[in-house]
Design an enzyme around this catalytic site. Structure first.
Site, PDB file in Angstrom:
ATOM      1  N   HIS A 221      30.575  48.093 -27.084  1.00 35.33           N
ATOM      2  CA  HIS A 221      31.229  47.508 -27.748  1.00 35.33           C
ATOM      3  C   HIS A 221      32.902  47.991 -28.104  1.00 35.33           C
ATOM      4  O   HIS A 221      33.754  48.043 -27.634  1.00 35.33           O
ATOM      5  CB  HIS A 221      30.863  46.267 -28.668  1.00 35.33           C
ATOM      6  N   TYR A 225      37.120  47.673 -26.676  1.00 39.45           N
ATOM      7  CA  TYR A 225      38.558  48.375 -27.434  1.00 39.45           C
ATOM      8  C   TYR A 225      39.217  50.033 -27.662  1.00 39.45           C
ATOM      9  O   TYR A 225      40.838  50.316 -27.283  1.00 39.45           O
ATOM     10  CB  TYR A 225      38.377  48.492 -28.957  1.00 39.45           C
ATOM     11  N   HIS A 372      34.787  37.544 -17.671  1.00 35.45           N
ATOM     12  CA  HIS A 372      35.300  37.611 -18.590  1.00 35.45           C
ATOM     13  C   HIS A 372      35.741  39.645 -18.371  1.00 35.45           C
ATOM     14  O   HIS A 372      37.228  39.375 -19.357  1.00 35.45           O
ATOM     15  CB  HIS A 372      34.650  37.225 -20.190  1.00 35.45           C
ATOM     16  N   PHE A 373      35.235  40.017 -17.818  1.00 40.03           N
ATOM     17  CA  PHE A 373      35.587  41.452 -18.592  1.00 40.03           C
ATOM     18  C   PHE A 373      36.755  41.662 -17.370  1.00 40.03           C
ATOM     19  O   PHE A 373      37.838  42.316 -17.908  1.00 40.03           O
ATOM     20  CB  PHE A 373      34.160  42.439 -18.165  1.00 40.03           C
ATOM     21  N   HIS A 374      36.390  41.071 -16.696  1.00 38.40           N
ATOM     22  CA  HIS A 374      38.142  41.014 -15.398  1.00 38.40           C
ATOM     23  C   HIS A 374      38.800  40.340 -16.504  1.00 38.40           C
ATOM     24  O   HIS A 374      40.200  41.387 -15.567  1.00 38.40           O
ATOM     25  CB  HIS A 374      37.274  40.336 -14.448  1.00 38.40           C
ATOM     26  N   ARG A 437      25.043  37.052 -12.639  1.00 43.45           N
ATOM     27  CA  ARG A 437      25.795  38.636 -12.653  1.00 43.45           C
ATOM     28  C   ARG A 437      24.949  39.682 -12.196  1.00 43.45           C
ATOM     29  O   ARG A 437      23.528  39.612 -12.306  1.00 43.45           O
ATOM     30  CB  ARG A 437      26.327  39.322 -13.731  1.00 43.45           C
ATOM     31  N   ARG A 438      25.807  41.102 -11.332  1.00 37.18           N
ATOM     32  CA  ARG A 438      25.014  41.855 -10.759  1.00 37.18           C
ATOM     33  C   ARG A 438      24.314  41.115  -9.792  1.00 37.18           C
ATOM     34  O   ARG A 438      23.040  42.205  -9.864  1.00 37.18           O
ATOM     35  CB  ARG A 438      23.700  42.675 -12.084  1.00 37.18           C
TER      36      ARG A 438
END
Length: 547
Positions: A221, A225, A372-374, A437-438
């Protein structure tokens, strides 16, 4: 030596990192294009290439290699610009770190391409890769440490020769980011040295899966950041100068970065809300700490739009949104990061969903998370990185960006945004419908629910194809700015703080205090859960290879 220009030798070090980053963008982006095409069910990978093989290439090259190399190169340049030319010792540390990272990347990539490590970038146990995969990633981390300690040395030297002065804001931000990176990577280093390497080398037969995942997300996580804070550096420090305005508040910017340091690490359990071996109380505590990160994000939004409004009103803007028209929309150095800021609004909202225990049950392990990640990394962060490249590369290579390249950069930003809108939106909706996913293309025996996902997977392929066009455009621009653009002087823009801003409190530079509080929070959040995991450890798992 202090000047408005990065020293030529320091520039070579920074550019070496940027070259590797953009090579990783091309190769990782190609793997991503193949993925979305496969997921439509209309495209088969050639030869013996496996879907999870290209998925691993995509994740490792873009989430780990592209970001780490770009960030370290940018941060070396930022330190040289704001805290003086790097010493020969610091520069040597930077080159040692660079080559360790490059060699580690080559080793890791080799074993992925040999189909010995299709374990994705999270390398979850009990999937077991070749030892070379773990050795390569370890070298990347160690190389980043060497570079980080070089940055700490340079910063310390500035402090000693400028006693009583407030350190340059950009330098302060760089050090916060590298402190966070160093503390966070201790988790993945421990997992590699204590668990994965002995296990993959056959020294031990089994691995504790829960401990390995906990150590990964202790790192995983704050990794987010580590990607995001360089974008914040640009938003806080660089963008005000580009638009001709002032930094709203030096103190507010430093406080937001301190809060990110404190609350970015002891929150890994919100990625493990469905793990059965973690006490719900500690999950709740870490979810609460996760929501604390919302505070510096909102502080950043307030500070940025205050900067924009003050600039606009200084140019005669009136009304509630009159300042909006005064912003330099035709300047790609501003336009790309600003679009990234806008995308961060839905990205941040999606993050709140992922971290909420009840809502997470709906989207956990679905392609919603990938969408979300993208939005966060692949849009907000990467568009800001592109914006950095538009002035940093010509600054370091002694060239200038032409009007034609600036127009192409505007087009590239629009192309990237359109592609990501299609792809990420389709991922979010398909995730709400239960698409995992994946996973490669599957109708799961023509199950009605699975058939609902197919149109959205088509949209993902459309968006991914547009995004790959965006990669081609940015590479054209980068090659031009590196080798073919006209010779000249390009500024490394560093904003000045507004005159009416409050003085920066000295306590913000008290590193013993903030690092001490960070360690205390980590110990509070992880000590008891780790003791519980070890005391109540289930039988370990043998390694599995499904590719």
């Amino acid at each position: 030596m202090w000047s408005n220009k990065v020293d030529r030798k320091d520039g070579k070090l920074a550019m070496a990192h940027l070259y590797v980053a953009f090579i990783a963008l091309l190769l990782g982006g190609l793997a991503g294009l193949l993925q979305v095409l496969v997921r439509t069910g209309e495209f088969q990978l050639p030869g013996n290439i496996g879907y999870y093989q290209i998925l691993t290439v995509h994740g490792v090259l873009l989430a780990l290699v592209l970001t780490t190399f770009f960030i370290i190169g940018f941060q070396f340049a930022g330190l040289s610009r704001t805290a003086g030319t790097l010493s020969s010792g610091v520069r040597k540390a930077g080159w040692i770190g660079f080559w360790l990272m490059t060699i580690g990347t080559a080793i890791t990539a080799t074993f992925i391409l040999l189909n010995e490590a299709s374990v994705l970038y999270t390398f979850y146990a009990p999937l077991q890769a070749h030892p070379g995969f773990y050795i390569g990633l370890t070298l990347v981390v160690v190389g980043s440490w060497v570079s980080g300690f070089g940055m700490f040395t340079h910063y310390s030297k500035w402090k000693k020769t400028n006693k009583g002065k407030v350190t340059p804001l950009l330098s302060f931000m760089v050090i916060i980011n590298m402190v966070m990176w160093l503390v966070a990577t201790l988790g993945v280093a421990a997992a590699m040295l204590v668990q994965f390497l002995p296990w993959s080398l056959g020294f031990v037969d089994t691995i504790d899966v829960l401990v390995s995942r906990t150590l990964f997300w202790y790192f995983g996580h704050p990794l987010v950041y580590f990607w995001l804070l360089p974008a914040y550096m640009v938003w806080y420090v660089i963008i005000p100068k580009i638009i001709g305005g002032k930094i709203f508040s030096d103190a507010l910017a430093r406080l937001s970065f301190i809060l990110f340091l404190l609350f970015s690490i002891p929150v890994g359990f919100h990625h493990q809300l469905t793990e059965p071996g973690i006490d719900p109380t500690w999950k709740f505590i870490q979810v609460a700490l996760t929501f604390m990160v919302v505070i510096p994000s909102l502080m950043t939004a307030f500070s940025l739009f205050a900067t924009f409004e003050l600039y606009g009103r200084s140019k005669g803007a009136t009304g509630l949104f009159g300042w909006f028209k005064k912003l330099p929309w035709g300047d790609a150095r501003f336009f790309a990061p600003f679009v990234g800021m806008l995308f961060f609004i839905p990205a941040g909202a999606g993050g709140l969903v992922n971290a909420s225990h009840q809502l997470n049950q709906v989207v956990h392990n679905t392609i919603w998370v990938t969408g979300h990640f993208h939005l966060t990394l692949a849009t907000s962060v990467i568009l800001t990185f592109f914006g950095i490249a538009y002035w940093l590369i010509p600054h370091l290579t002694g060239r200038v960006m032409t009007k034609a390249m600036n127009k192409l950069a505007i087009v590239q930003t629009i192309v990237w945004s359109v592609g990501m809108f299609f792809m990420s939106s389709a991922m979010h909706v398909a995730g709400l419908l239960g698409a995992p996913r994946r996973s490669s293309f599957s109708t799961y025996g023509d199950a009605p629910q699975a058939l609902e996902w197919i149109p959205y997977q088509m949209f993902q392929a459309i968006g991914g194809s547009i995004l790959f066009l965006g990669i081609i455009l940015i590479l054209i621009i980068v090659i031009n700015l590196s080798f073919f653009a006209p010779k000249g002087e390009t500024d490394f823009p560093i904003g000045e703080t507004a005159e009416q801003a409050e003085k920066t409190p000295a306590i913000f530079e008290n590193w013993k205090l903030w690092i001490g509080v960070t360690i205390a929070l980590i110990l509070f959040a992880y000590t008891v859960p780790f003791i519980d995991m070890i005391q109540n450890a289930p039988p370990g798992s043998k390694g599995f290879k499904f590719w």
